[in-house]
Enzyme design. Structure first.
Site, mmCIF file in Angstrom:
data_model
loop_
_atom_site.group_PDB
_atom_site.id
_atom_site.type_symbol
_atom_site.label_atom_id
_atom_site.label_comp_id
_atom_site.label_asym_id
_atom_site.label_seq_id
_atom_site.Cartn_x
_atom_site.Cartn_y
_atom_site.Cartn_z
ATOM 1 C CG LEU A 1 -2.185 -0.870 1.135
ATOM 2 C CD1 LEU A 1 -1.855 -2.327 0.863
ATOM 3 C CD2 LEU A 1 -3.008 -0.747 2.406
ATOM 4 C CB ILE A 2 2.991 2.556 -2.578
ATOM 5 C CG1 ILE A 2 4.166 3.521 -2.640
ATOM 6 C CG2 ILE A 2 2.175 2.557 -3.865
ATOM 7 C CD1 ILE A 2 5.236 3.124 -3.636
ATOM 8 C CE LYS B 1 -3.832 5.063 7.247
ATOM 9 N NZ LYS B 1 -2.925 5.070 8.387
ATOM 10 N N GLY C 1 3.533 0.673 5.626
ATOM 11 C CA GLY C 1 4.669 1.341 6.256
ATOM 12 C C GLY C 1 4.382 1.810 7.664
ATOM 13 C CD GLN D 1 1.141 4.455 11.585
ATOM 14 O OE1 GLN D 1 2.238 4.557 12.117
ATOM 15 N NE2 GLN D 1 0.905 4.867 10.355
ATOM 16 C CB CYS E 1 15.096 11.840 -17.694
ATOM 17 S SG CYS E 1 13.625 10.950 -18.258
#
EC number: 2.8.1.4
Length: 482
Positions: free
Chosen positions: A183-184, A265, A287, A296, A456
């Site tokens: 889960l980014i 969440k 994370g 958390q 780039c």
């Protein structure tokens, strides 16, 4: 050129069958990564090392750098492989190789030997060390903490003159463990936790909950693509983007303020679990670190876990923020994270740190779960390798050019390290350096009467950044692809 790949020590203590499987997978991973640099290179596996032989000397640095970022490799030895006849021949070859390095230095000789010989490793160390000491007047033998260690390996009738040793990232080869879904968010924590699971041998797919529009998704795509390209490009992975704005809107409208964070969440875990089940992924990765934010705490994490049977891995659970940021700096995601907007923390003004299950469930009864089902059903799933192609389709209004006019300036958006290693010089046009991670804050300071051609090496980042700048109202940008 030749490289000797040394295995991560945990691989070497596995049973014979497991060790062979790990080595075989690592060999395949090395081939998959290095074929982009030299299609003719050879990768040969042995019981205790892997050999990489390549012919294109121009790709030596690129190949070496790529090897240091492949999970499963403890260190890399760059070697010159030559035949020898006796110990004196070994000394003469070592003298030619190391004379310049040993001038004015203290040194010792360390030898590893395999095969049948009429001498031992210590015999070679003493003979070569004594010879070097005699023939290089300014050098001095020092067996403890020398300035230079001369590494030699003797295998049958071959001598490996070790030109350099480079540390790998260790861990297990990707593919030796099962797939996970990370889960980014693009911040410090999710990038580091994704890296840690890749390093442990998992193929990491990415799930992104978009709370902030297209610009936010572009930023997170950059992080995911960077992590994959740098550490996991041996395997294909998915990038799944879920538009979570309707879910957030429903929460803001119907849920009590104090319960919003935990419920958000829980909704994310429900959605990610559906995605994981769809693709046969065994675990989710987050994370989260204990006590870092209100959602958390142990009580809240337990309530979040309860909504799904899918295993949730939290590799950073005991880490403090400073440690996480240091890791992000080491792997190269710090600059991404510093410029990434954070949306989750703003939706609740007074979040609970010890939510009650009965109250959470009562609040969730007000929620229309068809909204959650709909956003999961409409999730955008893309092969991470296609991010560049998809970006090209999305930024059709951004012109790609292979030439330039009198009012144009090339903007090199590579990282500082890449620019220093390989400076861009184009005759007939000014080249300005501004790393991609500074564009959001520094591009407005540039001369807006000029047209800026973003460049780039592979064109991925320049397209993503061009779209971002267009969304910010800058119409004087193009993508430069000579």
């Amino acid at each position: 050129m030749k490289f000797i790949i040394k295995l991560f020590p945990e691989i070497t203590i596995k049973s014979q069958s497991v060790r062979l499987r790990f080595i075989k997978i690592l060999t395949g991973n090395i081939r998959n990564v290095l074929k982009h640099y030299d299609e003719t290179l050879a990768v040969v596996r042995h019981w205790d090392n892997i050999e990489v032989r390549a012919k294109d000397e121009n790709q030596r640095l690129a190949i070496r750098d790529a090897l240091t970022r492949i999970p499963g490799i403890h260190h890399i030895l760059e070697v010159e492989d030559v035949p020898f006849t006796d110990m004196h021949d070994i000394f003469e070859k070592a003298l030619v190789q190391y004379r310049d390095q040993l001038e004015g230095k203290t040194f010792c000789v360390r030898v590893k030997r395999r095969g049948k010989h009429d001498f031992s490793s210590i015999d070679v160390e003493r003979y070569v060390g004594g010879g070097l000491n005699q023939h290089i007047e300014s050098a001095r033998v020092k067996l403890t903490n020398p300035e230079v260690t001369v590494h030699l390996e003797v295998e049958d009738d071959r001598l490996l003159l070790i030109k350099g040793r480079y540390e790998g990232i260790g861990g297990f080869p990707i593919g030796t463990q099962e797939d996970v879904l990370s889960l980014i968010s693009g911040g410090f924590d999710s990038g580091v936790s994704s890296y840690m699971l890749m390093r442990r041998g998992c193929r990491v797919h990415y799930c992104f909950f978009n709370l902030g529009g297209a610009a936010h998704e572009i930023g997170v795509r950059q992080v995911a693509h960077y992590l994959w390209n740098r550490f996991g490009s041996s395997h294909r992975v998915r990038f799944v983007a879920i538009n979570f704005e309707p879910v957030v809107g429903e929460i803001l409208e119907k849920i009590d303020d104090g319960q919003m964070g935990v419920i958000l969440k829980r909704m994310m875990v429900r959605a990610a679990s559906k995605v994981a089940e769809r693709y046969g992924v065994q675990a989710l990765v987050t994370g989260e670190a204990l006590g870092q934010v209100s959602s958390q705490t142990l009580t809240n994490l337990r309530l979040i876990d309860n909504v799904s049977d899918t295993l949730i891995l939290r590799p950073l659970i005991s880490y403090d923020k400073e440690h996480i940021i240091n890791l992000a700096r080491q792997i190269g995601t710090e600059d991404f994270a510093r410029t990434m907007p954070e949306y989750c923390g703003v939706i609740s003004k007074s979040p609970t740190v010890k939510a009650a299950k009965s109250k959470i469930e009562a609040e969730e009864e007000k929620f229309d779960f068809s909204i959650l089902d709909k956003v999961v059903e409409e999730a955008n799933n893309v092969d991470i390798r296609e991010i560049a192609q998809q970006t090209e389709q999305e930024v059709v209004e951004v012109e790609t050019v292979n030439g330039f006019g009198p009012n144009d300036v090339i903007l090199d958006i590579r990282s500082i390290d890449e620019q220093e290693d390989k400076p861009l010089k184009v005759e007939g046009i000014d080249v300005v350096s501004l790393p991609f991670y500074k564009l959001s804050t520094k591009f407005g300071d540039l001369d807006q009467n000029r047209t800026w051609l973003l460049w780039c090496e592979r064109g991925v980042m320049s397209r993503l950044q061009a779209l971002y700048l267009r969304e910010q109202g800058f119409n004087n940008v193009k993508v430069y692809r000579p």
